[in-house]
Design a protein around this motif. Structure first.
Motif, PDB file in Angstrom:
ATOM      1  N   LEU A 107      36.187  38.157  39.904  1.00 58.35           N
ATOM      2  CA  LEU A 107      36.031  39.031  38.740  1.00 58.35           C
ATOM      3  C   LEU A 107      36.011  40.486  39.208  1.00 58.35           C
ATOM      4  O   LEU A 107      35.249  40.848  40.101  1.00 58.35           O
ATOM      5  CB  LEU A 107      34.740  38.708  37.994  1.00 58.35           C
ATOM      6  N   GLY A 108      36.853  41.324  38.581  1.00 57.89           N
ATOM      7  CA  GLY A 108      36.916  42.705  39.038  1.00 57.89           C
ATOM      8  C   GLY A 108      36.930  43.732  37.933  1.00 57.89           C
ATOM      9  O   GLY A 108      37.014  44.930  38.189  1.00 57.89           O
ATOM     10  N   PHE A 109      36.817  43.284  36.698  1.00 55.59           N
ATOM     11  CA  PHE A 109      36.954  44.227  35.584  1.00 55.59           C
ATOM     12  C   PHE A 109      35.683  45.054  35.398  1.00 55.59           C
ATOM     13  O   PHE A 109      34.600  44.685  35.844  1.00 55.59           O
ATOM     14  CB  PHE A 109      37.314  43.488  34.286  1.00 55.59           C
ATOM     15  N   THR A 110      35.858  46.192  34.735  1.00 59.72           N
ATOM     16  CA  THR A 110      34.722  47.057  34.418  1.00 59.72           C
ATOM     17  C   THR A 110      34.177  46.674  33.046  1.00 59.72           C
ATOM     18  O   THR A 110      34.943  46.520  32.088  1.00 59.72           O
ATOM     19  CB  THR A 110      35.179  48.536  34.394  1.00 59.72           C
ATOM     20  N   SER A 111      32.861  46.542  32.959  1.00 59.79           N
ATOM     21  CA  SER A 111      32.243  46.076  31.714  1.00 59.79           C
ATOM     22  C   SER A 111      32.566  46.997  30.543  1.00 59.79           C
ATOM     23  O   SER A 111      32.598  48.223  30.691  1.00 59.79           O
ATOM     24  CB  SER A 111      30.720  46.047  31.865  1.00 59.79           C
ATOM     25  N   VAL A 112      32.754  46.380  29.387  1.00 59.79           N
ATOM     26  CA  VAL A 112      32.847  47.135  28.135  1.00 59.79           C
ATOM     27  C   VAL A 112      31.424  47.507  27.727  1.00 59.79           C
ATOM     28  O   VAL A 112      30.521  46.665  27.762  1.00 59.79           O
ATOM     29  CB  VAL A 112      33.510  46.271  27.038  1.00 59.79           C
ATOM     30  N   ASP A 645      47.127  28.894  32.883  1.00 57.69           N
ATOM     31  CA  ASP A 645      47.754  29.840  33.816  1.00 57.69           C
ATOM     32  C   ASP A 645      46.890  31.071  34.039  1.00 57.69           C
ATOM     33  O   ASP A 645      47.280  31.969  34.790  1.00 57.69           O
ATOM     34  CB  ASP A 645      49.158  30.230  33.327  1.00 57.69           C
ATOM     35  N   GLN A 646      45.741  31.115  33.380  1.00 57.46           N
ATOM     36  CA  GLN A 646      44.749  32.189  33.549  1.00 57.46           C
ATOM     37  C   GLN A 646      45.237  33.551  33.055  1.00 57.46           C
ATOM     38  O   GLN A 646      44.617  34.577  33.328  1.00 57.46           O
ATOM     39  CB  GLN A 646      44.322  32.326  35.040  1.00 57.46           C
ATOM     40  N   LEU A 647      46.334  33.552  32.288  1.00 57.48           N
ATOM     41  CA  LEU A 647      46.902  34.839  31.874  1.00 57.48           C
ATOM     42  C   LEU A 647      46.419  35.298  30.506  1.00 57.48           C
ATOM     43  O   LEU A 647      46.664  36.446  30.120  1.00 57.48           O
ATOM     44  CB  LEU A 647      48.440  34.756  31.873  1.00 57.48           C
ATOM     45  N   SER A 648      45.799  34.409  29.761  1.00 60.24           N
ATOM     46  CA  SER A 648      45.440  34.744  28.370  1.00 60.24           C
ATOM     47  C   SER A 648      44.051  34.220  28.063  1.00 60.24           C
ATOM     48  O   SER A 648      43.675  33.147  28.539  1.00 60.24           O
ATOM     49  CB  SER A 648      46.417  34.081  27.382  1.00 60.24           C
ATOM     50  N   VAL A 649      43.325  34.969  27.244  1.00 62.25           N
ATOM     51  CA  VAL A 649      42.072  34.441  26.701  1.00 62.25           C
ATOM     52  C   VAL A 649      42.122  34.579  25.188  1.00 62.25           C
ATOM     53  O   VAL A 649      42.378  35.656  24.651  1.00 62.25           O
ATOM     54  CB  VAL A 649      40.820  35.121  27.315  1.00 62.25           C
ATOM     55  N   GLN A 690      49.291  44.231  33.262  1.00 61.36           N
ATOM     56  CA  GLN A 690      50.207  43.978  34.366  1.00 61.36           C
ATOM     57  C   GLN A 690      50.283  42.500  34.737  1.00 61.36           C
ATOM     58  O   GLN A 690      50.723  42.144  35.827  1.00 61.36           O
ATOM     59  CB  GLN A 690      49.782  44.801  35.580  1.00 61.36           C
ATOM     60  N   GLY A 691      49.848  41.662  33.839  1.00 59.17           N
ATOM     61  CA  GLY A 691      49.989  40.221  34.064  1.00 59.17           C
ATOM     62  C   GLY A 691      49.005  39.640  35.056  1.00 59.17           C
ATOM     63  O   GLY A 691      49.248  38.559  35.602  1.00 59.17           O
ATOM     64  N   LYS A 692      47.906  40.352  35.301  1.00 61.21           N
ATOM     65  CA  LYS A 692      46.906  39.794  36.217  1.00 61.21           C
ATOM     66  C   LYS A 692      46.090  38.717  35.515  1.00 61.21           C
ATOM     67  O   LYS A 692      46.083  38.618  34.286  1.00 61.21           O
ATOM     68  CB  LYS A 692      45.978  40.906  36.716  1.00 61.21           C
ATOM     69  N   LYS A 693      45.375  37.953  36.321  1.00 59.15           N
ATOM     70  CA  LYS A 693      44.551  36.893  35.756  1.00 59.15           C
ATOM     71  C   LYS A 693      43.399  37.476  34.938  1.00 59.15           C
ATOM     72  O   LYS A 693      42.873  38.538  35.264  1.00 59.15           O
ATOM     73  CB  LYS A 693      43.983  36.019  36.878  1.00 59.15           C
ATOM     74  N   ILE A 694      42.993  36.723  33.918  1.00 55.82           N
ATOM     75  CA  ILE A 694      41.880  37.158  33.080  1.00 55.82           C
ATOM     76  C   ILE A 694      40.619  37.333  33.934  1.00 55.82           C
ATOM     77  O   ILE A 694      40.246  36.437  34.699  1.00 55.82           O
ATOM     78  CB  ILE A 694      41.620  36.117  31.958  1.00 55.82           C
ATOM     79  N   GLY A 695      40.021  38.493  33.804  1.00 53.38           N
ATOM     80  CA  GLY A 695      38.785  38.781  34.536  1.00 53.38           C
ATOM     81  C   GLY A 695      38.999  39.516  35.833  1.00 53.38           C
ATOM     82  O   GLY A 695      38.048  40.045  36.405  1.00 53.38           O
ATOM     83  N   SER A 696      40.245  39.576  36.310  1.00 51.67           N
ATOM     84  CA  SER A 696      40.483  40.240  37.613  1.00 51.67           C
ATOM     85  C   SER A 696      40.519  41.753  37.429  1.00 51.67           C
ATOM     86  O   SER A 696      40.597  42.248  36.315  1.00 51.67           O
ATOM     87  CB  SER A 696      41.784  39.752  38.240  1.00 51.67           C
TER      88      SER A 696
END
Ligand code: FEO
Ligand code: CA
Ligand code: CA
Length: 696
Positions: A107-112, A645-649, A690-696
């Motif tokens: 997990l690498g995203f910045t919190s909302v 595929d981890q691309l969509s939530v 950019q098509g990264k995995k959800i949460g990255s």
């Protein structure tokens, strides 16, 4: 024409009653359940009683024996646990391709930041779009949505109201089917000038019936992105609406029971409709399980049932002293079966798990009686070590219970004729939790006991197996129809509103969202429900013995006790609380392929919008809660689903704008269409630019 006014000017007529849920949501969602008496008045113990010596000697002995077990089972070793062989039915997030590395969350995203915007706000780097809205055509030939000229005939072919559980069945890489639950209707937002079911035009009541149930819609990928959109042309041969009037069958041990027979169905095998479908699950043989939750609110005439039935109605939260409970939708005005004074057993035909085959639009949905009858939140499946099917289920009420069903026969991949009846035979269990810390250390404040954890052991107590009842004084059919009463009898543990329950595909642990329980007193606090007046809820982690979903004992702990991290009663698995997002009222859960827990919330008691959060459950980041998205004003977040595929939530945005005082002439939200539009409950999808995995 709409006459929108800024939502900040809306009168907030009454305070939220539970968590932070608005009074209007309380009324329409669950018939003001929290304003009523707690329906579980059984004297089975809070397990604090066991340790403080007020429980029976036999119970105390049992608790002692389990104290040994927890040392064997443990709960801390989750990170290193083996990946279970099971899938949970092919839900995108659980395809079993775990990393096997319990230490990297990815997990690498910045919190909302918490907010009150009338918008779907996603983490930086991500975008979102609406997939399908209330009123969008589902069945080919359905008319376009027309808010001011809605008809029941149109609604029965269009996407229903208040979307909740979402599941996804891939049809190749770029097409798929979405199943979506429609939990309840909010007539106050659906119709101009609506005041009550007592006076509403009958056509509006029929629209309400048609807006319940579920939808199956075909969706397609947009380009090569993680975006999905509704297929609006072509055959759409799977598209289907299921409503409160769709013909369904009963199966399993209580099908045909005298308790299920009515004047219209003398055999007790056929029922029309499903109501208040909240969360659900997906089977390994690719069918949908959908849970009937607050179905008790749709009936009138509880005062007119035979005396012998009244105890059971009361236990299920139905008034036996009132002819017409206030706020009732009055379905009885168009279908007499909703009047219990005339048809006292019709209500026994709701409160089940319903199985739907999304690949056969002509199939008859089946109410599976072996899974028991209560306020079903979810029904998520996994396989036991020997290949049988386990179904985890919560009963969402204050002081209600957690259940598990284990099938008698094994799942056989590809043999659907065999698999499709697996949920008709098996054993239904209810959970009993025991803490490992002295009761005196659990004081209701949320202060951790001296051993540093809310944790302990537990057992799955069998209630019924086919036609065999394990409950003294109750037949198997009675256990299945009056499951709450059976669970009271065996001393199950009263929980803080069990919502979604799902098994983590990577570590095999089972996670339960306990959303809140403002009624628990300090004296009733126990180690699995350690806070009195629990406004913010918590997450419970269960590790089955030998990590086997077929086990009858387990260890457990609470990795997350929710709230504002500045509140000392919160716990984020020991993670630095200055680095986590506030979180309140966990409701639905899911997992990504790395096994991170994703939690959606309903009724944020911190007075901000609800949202979707991610939390690693292993490694150094265990407990690091981060907010991934927030939903619009007045809405709750439901049905989170991460595709394989981890691309969509996908998230279901339920009841946007449902704020006391809001009406179609004075809407508090204009999501998703903006401008002066009416709010429309909708399923949305988020993906990385950019098509990264959800949460990255
Ligand atoms: Fe429909 Fe328990 O939430
Ligand atoms: Ca403890
Ligand atoms: Ca829910």
């Amino acid at each position: 024409m709409a006459n929108p006014s800024p939502r900040r000017l809306l009168p907030l007529l009454s305070a939220p009653r539970t968590g932070g849920r608005d009074a209007m949501t309380c009324r329409f969602r669950c018939g003001d359940a929290c304003a009523h008496e707690v329906s579980n008045t059984s004297d089975n113990p809070y397990f604090g009683d066991i340790l403080s010596g007020t429980f029976s000697r036999r119970g105390a002995l049992r608790a002692g024996a389990l104290g040994t077990l927890v040392a064997t089972v443990g709960v801390a070793g989750v990170a290193g646990a083996a990946v279970p062989a099971a899938a949970d039915g092919g839900r995108g997030s659980s395809s079993g391709h775990g990393h096997g590395n319990g230490h990297q969350s990815g997990l690498g995203f910045t919190s909302v930041a918490p907010n009150s915007a009338d918008a779907l706000t996603v983490a930086a780097g991500y975008v979102s779009s609406v997939v399908v809205r209330w009123g969008d055509p589902v069945v080919p030939g359905a008319p376009a949505f027309d808010f001011d000229h809605q008809t029941a005939a149109a609604q029965a072919k269009q996407f229903g109201y208040n979307c909740d559980f979402v599941t996804f069945f891939p049809l190749g890489r770029d097409r798929g089917l979405l199943w979506v639950n429609h939990e309840y209707t909010d007539e106050n937002l659906m119709f101009r000038g609506w005041t009550s079911g007592d006076t509403a035009p009958l056509e509006q009541i029929r629209i309400g019936l048609a807006a319940h149930g579920g939808s199956i819609v075909e969706v397609e990928r947009v380009g090569r992105t993680g975006q999905w959109k509704l297929v609006t042309k072509g055959s759409r041969r799977y598209n289907r609406r299921i409503t409160a009037q769709t013909r369904m069958a009963f199966s399993g041990p209580a099908a045909g029971s005298a308790l299920l027979r009515t004047a219209a169905d003398k055999r007790g095998t056929t029922v029309y409709g499903t109501l208040n479908n909240c969360a659900g699950g997906t089977t390994p043989w690719q069918t949908v399980l959908t849970g009937e939750e607050n179905w008790n609110q749709y009936f009138v005439g509880g005062n007119g049932v035979p005396e012998a039935q009244k105890t059971y109605l009361t236990r299920y939260g139905i008034s036996t002293t009132t002819a017409i409970p206030s706020g009732n939708r009055r379905f009885d005005r168009v279908e007499e079966r909703f009047d219990l004074a005339k048809h006292p057993q019709e209500i026994n035909r709701f409160g089940w798990i319903v199985e739907v085959d999304p690949f056969d639009p002509d199939s008859t949905p089946v109410k599976r009686t072996a899974l028991g009858r209560f306020a079903h939140e979810a029904a998520t499946t996994t396989l036991t070590k020997d290949g049988r099917v386990a179904v985890y289920m919560g009963d969402d009420g204050r002081f209600e219970y957690i259940y598990k069903f284990v099938s008698k026969d094994r799942y056989i991949q590809g043999y659907d004729r065999h698999n499709r009846d697996l949920l008709d035979e098996g054993t239904l269990y209810v959970a009993k939790f025991t803490g490992d810390s002295p009761a005196a250390e659990i004081d209701g404040s949320g202060t951790l006991p001296k051993d540093g954890a809310f944790d302990g052991s537990g057992t799955w107590i069998p209630l019924v197996s086919g036609k065999k009842s394990y409950v003294t004084g109750m037949t198997a059919e009675e256990v299945l129809v009056y499951t709450r009463v059976a669970a009271d009898t065996v001393g199950a543990t009263k929980m803080d509103r069990p919502e979604d329950i799902e098994r983590n595909p990577v570590n095999g642990a089972v996670y339960v969202a306990l959303t809140n329980n403002s009624n628990r007193t300090a004296a009733q606090a126990d180690e699995a429900n350690p806070r009195s007046a629990n406004m913010h809820g918590h997450i419970l982690e269960i590790v089955e013995r030998k990590n086997d979903a077929g086990a009858t004992s387990f260890g457990w702990s609470l990795p997350l006790v929710c709230g504002d991290p500045a509140d000392p009663s919160t716990y984020f698995a020991g993670y630095d609380k200055s680095k986590v997002s506030p979180i309140s009222c966990p409701d639905n859960v899911t997992f990504d392929a790395a096994g991170n827990l994703w939690i959606s919330t309903d009724g944020n008691a911190l007075k901000k919008n609800d949202g979707l959060f991610a939390m690693p459950v292993s490694g150094p980041e265990r407990g690091r809660v981060r907010q991934f998205l927030t939903v619009p004003f007045g809405a709750e977040t439901c049905g989170p689903l991460i595709t394989g595929d981890q691309l969509s939530v996908f998230v279901a945005v339920q009841h946007p704008g449902e704020i006391t005082g809001a009406t179609p002439d004075n809407p508090s939200s204009h999501w998703p269409d903006g401008g002066a539009s009416q709010p429309r409950p909708s399923v949305a999808v988020a993906w990385h630019k950019q098509g990264k995995k959800i949460g990255s």
